[in-house]
Design an enzyme around this catalytic site. Structure first.
Site, PDB file in Angstrom:
ATOM      1  CE  LYS A 101      -3.590  -2.464  -0.311  1.00 13.13           C
ATOM      2  NZ  LYS A 101      -4.461  -3.140   0.605  1.00 13.13           N
TER       3      LYS A 101
HETATM    4  C1  LIG Z   1      -5.527  -4.230   0.836  1.00  9.27           C
HETATM    5  C2  LIG Z   1      -6.968  -4.000   0.896  1.00  9.27           C
HETATM    6  C3  LIG Z   1      -7.725  -4.324   2.034  1.00  9.27           C
HETATM    7  C4  LIG Z   1      -7.167  -5.134   3.174  1.00  9.27           C
HETATM    8  O1  LIG Z   1      -6.158  -4.506   3.867  1.00  9.27           O
HETATM    9  P1  LIG Z   1      -5.370  -5.319   4.988  1.00  9.27           P
HETATM   10  O2  LIG Z   1      -4.612  -4.250   5.713  1.00  9.27           O
HETATM   11  O3  LIG Z   1      -4.488  -6.294   4.287  1.00  9.27           O
HETATM   12  O4  LIG Z   1      -6.374  -5.973   5.851  1.00  9.27           O
HETATM   13  C5  LIG Z   1      -9.051  -3.967   2.073  1.00  9.27           C
HETATM   14  N1  LIG Z   1      -9.640  -3.342   1.047  1.00  9.27           N
HETATM   15  C6  LIG Z   1      -8.962  -3.029  -0.074  1.00  9.27           C
HETATM   16  C7  LIG Z   1      -9.674  -2.308  -1.183  1.00  9.27           C
HETATM   17  C8  LIG Z   1      -7.611  -3.372  -0.206  1.00  9.27           C
HETATM   18  O5  LIG Z   1      -6.955  -3.104  -1.340  1.00  9.27           O
END
Ligand SMILES: *Cc1c(COP(=O)(O)O)cnc(C)c1O
Length: 389
Positions: free
Chosen positions: A182
């Site tokens: 991210k």
């Molecule tokens: C990555 C992601 C998540 C989950 O995030 P985590 O921190 O891995 O739980 C949820 N929603 C979207 C749209 C994502 O891209």
């Protein structure tokens, strides 16, 4: 030639120093670094409270629990997202109700939200796909009319702004992901932001076993205290090693965002020569786009074949996303089937995310574009024109 991954975090000496500082502090649980990161994150988004949790998935789950959402309730969300969005509703015992997206943004369509509301609806869970803000004025107005909560999945949208304000400052709560890929990466990690004191107070307790005081408050602040377990809590609190990375990553977020914008514009320009089989996925709406990913739409060629060839030729690619309601679990347990959400289903067969991270070099971007050009020509020659599902 070196493999070009689809995403890469940037970890500098500042992150290394902050981690070493935490390791040498004698306390690596949840303590002062988490508190500092929460304070800075709340200020960055423009919210009263920010609460560190170990993932976006658990942030959404804890938010619904704190709102009292559970069995018999419905939460309206989008099938064009990562599976975790819908799963966070299922964990509470509530039902995720999907509605289709707008073709130009891949974001939940407010018109369809209103049609899906029933007496059991308790909340709306929009996702700011790729970092492009949803129509928050419309969504918040619908929620007000029907007395619903709005919880946003901001996993892609830390830097995103809608009408000059951070998108995470709209609605009742917003949840962030700091997963390794991210825009702000701590390996695993998440944050929930809200202005609601009651929701924040409950999450402080339920993210840490339902205890009234965590280890930092009990052992490290020079005052003996018993804890009391007041709620059936969970174990999903952020810890200081994650917060150490997060603090430093937050200081880079805007300077890296400028590079994201430039890189996206460079891709837009260079992809033009590839012709009509590939279109950059973008809108001209006046928003601050967080540019988490760089997706394109492939037409007239088999997306999965192209994805396979790209990886074979040393270029990492991703698909964001295939429709959640067509995952085997959602078909078998919730009875979903193809044809329910045509915009999502059509896009889900054509989307392809290209390598994209702020420090990516122009030579690397050129290699991606040249390889994609080659692969598309090969696909056309071999008549690889459609996806088989
Ligand atoms: C990555 C992601 C998540 C989950 O995030 P985590 O921190 O891995 O739980 C949820 N929603 C979207 C749209 C994502 O891209």
């Amino acid at each position: 030639m070196e493999f070009i991954p689809v995403a890469k975090p940037f970890i500098g000496v500042e992150e290394e120093q902050e981690i070493i500082d935490t390791l040498r502090s004698g306390f690596i649980g949840t303590g002062p670094k988490t508190a500092q990161f929460e304070k800075e994150f709340a200020a960055y988004i423009g919210r009263k409270h920010a609460l560190g949790i170990d993932s976006c998935t658990n942030s959404m789950h804890m938010t619904f629990v704190a709102m009292g959402i559970g069995k018999g309730d419905e939460v309206i969300t989008t099938p064009m997202t990562f599976v975790a969005t819908a799963n966070s509703v299922v964990y509470t015992g509530a039902t995720p109700v999907f509605v289709d997206v707008q073709p130009d943004t891949m974001n939940i369509d407010p018109v369809r939200i209103e049609k899906a509301i029933t007496p059991r609806t308790k909340a709306i869970l929009p996702v700011h796909m790729y970092g492009h803000p949803c129509d928050m004025d419309e969504i918040v107005a619908i929620a007000k009319r029907h007395n619903l909560k709005v919880v946003c999945d901001c996993a892609h949208a830390i830097e995103a702004e809608y009408k000059g304000k951070k998108v995470g400052s709209y609605g009742d709560a917003a949840c962030y992901s700091f997963y390794a890929t991210k825009n702000l990466a701590t390996g695993n990690g998440g944050m929930m932001v809200t202005d609601d004191d009651a929701i924040a107070d409950t999450i402080v307790i339920i993210r840490d076993h339902g205890m009234s005081a965590g280890a930092w408050a009990r052992y490290y602040t020079g005052e003996f205290k018993h804890y009391q377990m007041t709620h059936l809590g969970y174990k999903c609190i952020m810890w200081d090693l994650q917060a150490s990375l997060g603090l430093q990553q937050l200081r880079r977020i805007e300077s890296r965002h400028i590079k994201r914008e430039a890189l996206a514009a460079l891709y837009d320009k260079k992809l033009k020569r590839l012709g009509e089989n590939i279109q950059p996925f973008k809108t001209t709406r006046p928003v601050k786009h967080a540019h988490h990913l760089y997706p394109v739409i492939l037409t007239g060629v088999d997306r999965d074949w192209v994805a396979g060839k790209m990886e074979e030729k040393g270029i990492g690619v991703g698909v964001h996303f295939r429709p959640v309601h067509l995952e085997p679990y959602y078909r078998e347990v919730w009875g979903h089937k193809p044809g329910e959400f045509p915009v999502t289903e059509k896009a889900g067969e054509k989307l392809l995310s290209l390598p994209f991270w702020p420090e990516m070099k122009e030579e690397e971007l050129n290699r991606v574009v040249d390889t994609l050009d080659e692969v598309i020509k090969e696909a056309l020659n071999q008549k690889r024109t459609g996806n088989k599902r």
